[in-house]
Design a protein around this motif. Structure first.
Motif, PDB file in Angstrom:
ATOM      1  N   PHE A  29       0.910  -1.303  -0.158  1.00 35.23           N
ATOM      2  CA  PHE A  29       0.031  -0.081  -0.012  1.00 35.23           C
ATOM      3  C   PHE A  29       0.802   1.184   0.166  1.00 35.23           C
ATOM      4  CE2 PHE A  29      -3.146  -2.907   0.439  1.00 35.23           C
ATOM      5  CZ  PHE A  29      -2.894  -3.677   1.551  1.00 35.23           C
ATOM      6  N   CYS A  30       1.733   1.137  -0.863  1.00 33.04           N
ATOM      7  CA  CYS A  30       2.548   2.425  -1.168  1.00 33.04           C
ATOM      8  C   CYS A  30       2.861   2.954  -2.390  1.00 33.04           C
ATOM      9  CB  CYS A  30       4.133   2.321  -0.354  1.00 33.04           C
ATOM     10  SG  CYS A  30       5.183   1.020  -1.092  1.00 33.04           S
ATOM     11  N   GLY A  31       3.386   3.962  -2.693  1.00 33.23           N
ATOM     12  CA  GLY A  31       3.735   4.359  -4.205  1.00 33.23           C
ATOM     13  C   GLY A  31       2.717   5.482  -4.519  1.00 33.23           C
ATOM     14  N   VAL A  32       2.517   6.007  -5.903  1.00 31.31           N
ATOM     15  CA  VAL A  32       1.988   7.000  -6.322  1.00 31.31           C
ATOM     16  C   VAL A  32       0.528   6.636  -5.972  1.00 31.31           C
ATOM     17  CG1 VAL A  32       1.154   8.072  -8.646  1.00 31.31           C
ATOM     18  CG2 VAL A  32       3.326   7.438  -8.026  1.00 31.31           C
ATOM     19  N   GLY A  33      -0.070   7.764  -5.250  1.00 33.81           N
ATOM     20  CA  GLY A  33      -1.706   7.802  -5.026  1.00 33.81           C
ATOM     21  C   GLY A  33      -1.942   7.107  -3.710  1.00 33.81           C
ATOM     22  N   TYR A  34      -0.929   6.522  -2.937  1.00 36.55           N
ATOM     23  CA  TYR A  34      -1.247   6.041  -1.819  1.00 36.55           C
ATOM     24  C   TYR A  34      -0.659   7.061  -0.550  1.00 36.55           C
ATOM     25  CZ  TYR A  34      -2.121   1.623  -3.509  1.00 36.55           C
ATOM     26  OH  TYR A  34      -2.973   0.388  -4.169  1.00 36.55           O
ATOM     27  N   TYR A  35      -1.690   7.803  -0.020  1.00 38.46           N
ATOM     28  CA  TYR A  35      -1.453   8.693   0.981  1.00 38.46           C
ATOM     29  C   TYR A  35      -2.617   9.054   1.825  1.00 38.46           C
ATOM     30  CZ  TYR A  35      -3.576  11.921  -2.224  1.00 38.46           C
ATOM     31  OH  TYR A  35      -4.679  12.488  -3.159  1.00 38.46           O
ATOM     32  N   GLY A  36      -2.374   9.335   3.199  1.00 38.11           N
ATOM     33  CA  GLY A  36      -3.585   9.686   3.842  1.00 38.11           C
ATOM     34  C   GLY A  36      -4.422   8.457   4.125  1.00 38.11           C
ATOM     35  N   LEU A  37      -5.740   8.679   4.134  1.00 38.78           N
ATOM     36  CA  LEU A  37      -6.901   7.738   4.218  1.00 38.78           C
ATOM     37  C   LEU A  37      -6.833   6.924   3.244  1.00 38.78           C
ATOM     38  CD1 LEU A  37     -10.106   9.674   5.441  1.00 38.78           C
ATOM     39  CD2 LEU A  37      -8.551   7.982   6.773  1.00 38.78           C
ATOM     40  N   LYS A  38      -6.320   7.114   2.096  1.00 32.51           N
ATOM     41  CA  LYS A  38      -6.368   6.145   0.876  1.00 32.51           C
ATOM     42  C   LYS A  38      -5.543   4.757   1.174  1.00 32.51           C
ATOM     43  CE  LYS A  38      -6.382   9.774  -2.799  1.00 32.51           C
ATOM     44  NZ  LYS A  38      -7.732   9.704  -3.701  1.00 32.51           N
ATOM     45  N   VAL A  39      -4.433   5.011   2.054  1.00 34.10           N
ATOM     46  CA  VAL A  39      -3.698   3.890   2.393  1.00 34.10           C
ATOM     47  C   VAL A  39      -4.481   2.746   3.300  1.00 34.10           C
ATOM     48  CG1 VAL A  39      -1.737   3.211   3.803  1.00 34.10           C
ATOM     49  CG2 VAL A  39      -1.481   5.253   2.378  1.00 34.10           C
ATOM     50  N   HIS A  40      -5.301   3.236   4.376  1.00 38.07           N
ATOM     51  CA  HIS A  40      -5.970   2.654   4.980  1.00 38.07           C
ATOM     52  C   HIS A  40      -7.342   2.102   4.223  1.00 38.07           C
ATOM     53  CE1 HIS A  40      -3.229   4.047   7.897  1.00 38.07           C
ATOM     54  NE2 HIS A  40      -3.812   5.527   7.645  1.00 38.07           N
ATOM     55  N   GLU A  41      -7.886   2.663   3.309  1.00 39.04           N
ATOM     56  CA  GLU A  41      -9.016   2.261   2.540  1.00 39.04           C
ATOM     57  C   GLU A  41      -8.180   1.199   1.678  1.00 39.04           C
ATOM     58  OE1 GLU A  41      -9.855   5.625   0.415  1.00 39.04           O
ATOM     59  OE2 GLU A  41     -10.945   6.527   1.795  1.00 39.04           O
ATOM     60  N   ALA A  42      -7.270   0.999   1.188  1.00 30.83           N
ATOM     61  CA  ALA A  42      -6.670   0.034   0.299  1.00 30.83           C
ATOM     62  C   ALA A  42      -6.209  -1.055   1.355  1.00 30.83           C
ATOM     63  CB  ALA A  42      -5.412   0.326  -0.201  1.00 30.83           C
ATOM     64  N   ALA A  43      -6.061  -0.935   2.517  1.00 34.22           N
ATOM     65  CA  ALA A  43      -5.694  -2.266   3.365  1.00 34.22           C
ATOM     66  C   ALA A  43      -6.795  -2.778   3.643  1.00 34.22           C
ATOM     67  CB  ALA A  43      -4.836  -1.721   4.499  1.00 34.22           C
ATOM     68  N   LEU A  44      -7.849  -2.208   4.140  1.00 34.49           N
ATOM     69  CA  LEU A  44      -9.235  -2.605   4.502  1.00 34.49           C
ATOM     70  C   LEU A  44      -9.886  -3.412   3.508  1.00 34.49           C
ATOM     71  CD1 LEU A  44     -10.715   0.287   6.728  1.00 34.49           C
ATOM     72  CD2 LEU A  44      -9.611  -1.977   7.610  1.00 34.49           C
ATOM     73  N   SER A  45      -9.804  -3.074   2.143  1.00 40.20           N
ATOM     74  CA  SER A  45     -10.371  -3.388   1.184  1.00 40.20           C
ATOM     75  C   SER A  45      -9.709  -4.681   0.816  1.00 40.20           C
ATOM     76  CB  SER A  45     -10.614  -2.514  -0.039  1.00 40.20           C
ATOM     77  OG  SER A  45      -9.242  -2.292  -0.455  1.00 40.20           O
ATOM     78  N   ARG A  46      -8.124  -4.583   1.102  1.00 46.64           N
ATOM     79  CA  ARG A  46      -7.617  -6.064   0.683  1.00 46.64           C
ATOM     80  C   ARG A  46      -7.818  -7.077   1.928  1.00 46.64           C
ATOM     81  NH1 ARG A  46      -6.159 -10.178  -0.024  1.00 46.64           N
ATOM     82  NH2 ARG A  46      -4.105 -11.110  -1.039  1.00 46.64           N
ATOM     83  N   GLY A  47      -8.249  -6.671   2.957  1.00 46.35           N
ATOM     84  CA  GLY A  47      -8.673  -7.472   4.154  1.00 46.35           C
ATOM     85  C   GLY A  47      -7.414  -7.701   4.887  1.00 46.35           C
TER      86      GLY A  47
END
Ligand code: GRF
Length: 200
Positions: free
Chosen positions: A117-135
């Motif tokens: 969950f890093c790299g372009v576009g992964y910052y702030g809440l977006k990081v945690h949204e991605a972690a939760l959606s990946r489970g």
């Protein structure tokens, strides 16, 4: 005495953690010399001023070109003769000339366990949204050196945090800040300031 500059964009809770660590003696041999934000309304600037730390806004919006902005930022940093630059919630891309000017002297706090969950576009809440959606069941935070890439520099410290049933991105972000970011960022600065393990 390590002269430290901190670049911020938002609320400044990571900056506050550094300020508190210096005050409590968790960070020794380091001095917060300058705080710069790209956002004039960043509460982080208030936190700096409340602690008598020079603080200013250098925003890309105030310059004709991106190059002019880069030059103004570099000039400001150079004036303070900084040994270490800390990106604490700073949302502007670091110019290559700045990475070259401060080799292994810029560090960043990222709110995940890189390389997840890093790299372009992964910052702030977006990081945690991605972690939760990946489970994922475990997430956390990473302090790393800044190189020419995005979140690609050498990792210095990481700390894991459990994802809990019912977490929203906001709840998870807060837990990651409290249980990881605010702990490992001051720790990394202390490691560099005391030159433990020769990590510079
Ligand atoms: C936090 O999510 C942090 O992980 C990221 O920037 C956000 C804001 O941090 N680096 P802060 O409260 O401005 O320190």
């Amino acid at each position: 005495m390590l002269r430290v500059g901190v670049l911020v964009s938002g609320g400044g809770t990571n900056l506050q953690a550094i300020i508190d660590a210096v005050k409590s003696g968790k960070i020794t041999n380091a001095r917060l010399s300058l705080v710069v934000s790209n956002n004039p309304g960043a509460y982080a600037l208030e936190r700096a001023r409340a602690n008598d730390i020079d603080a200013c806004c250098i925003s890309p919006k105030d310059y004709e070109t991106r190059e002019d902005f880069h030059q103004a930022l570099l000039k400001k940093l150079e004036a303070y003769r900084l040994d270490l630059i800390v990106l604490a919630g700073y949302l502007v891309k670091i110019p290559p000339e700045m990475v070259k000017a401060y080799p292994k002297r810029i560090i960043n706090i990222h709110p995940s366990l890189i390389p997840s969950f890093c790299g372009v576009g992964y910052y702030g809440l977006k990081v945690h949204e991605a972690a939760l959606s990946r489970g994922v069941k475990i997430t956390g935070a990473t302090v790393h050196y800044v190189d020419e890439g995005t979140d690609t520099g050498e990792i210095i410290l990481q700390k894991a945090v459990a994802v809990e049933e019912g977490d929203t991105p906001e709840i998870l972000q807060r837990r990651v800040m409290e249980q990881a970011e605010w702990i490992i960022l001051p720790q990394a600065i202390q490691m560099i300031a005391s030159q433990k393990d020769q990590i510079r």
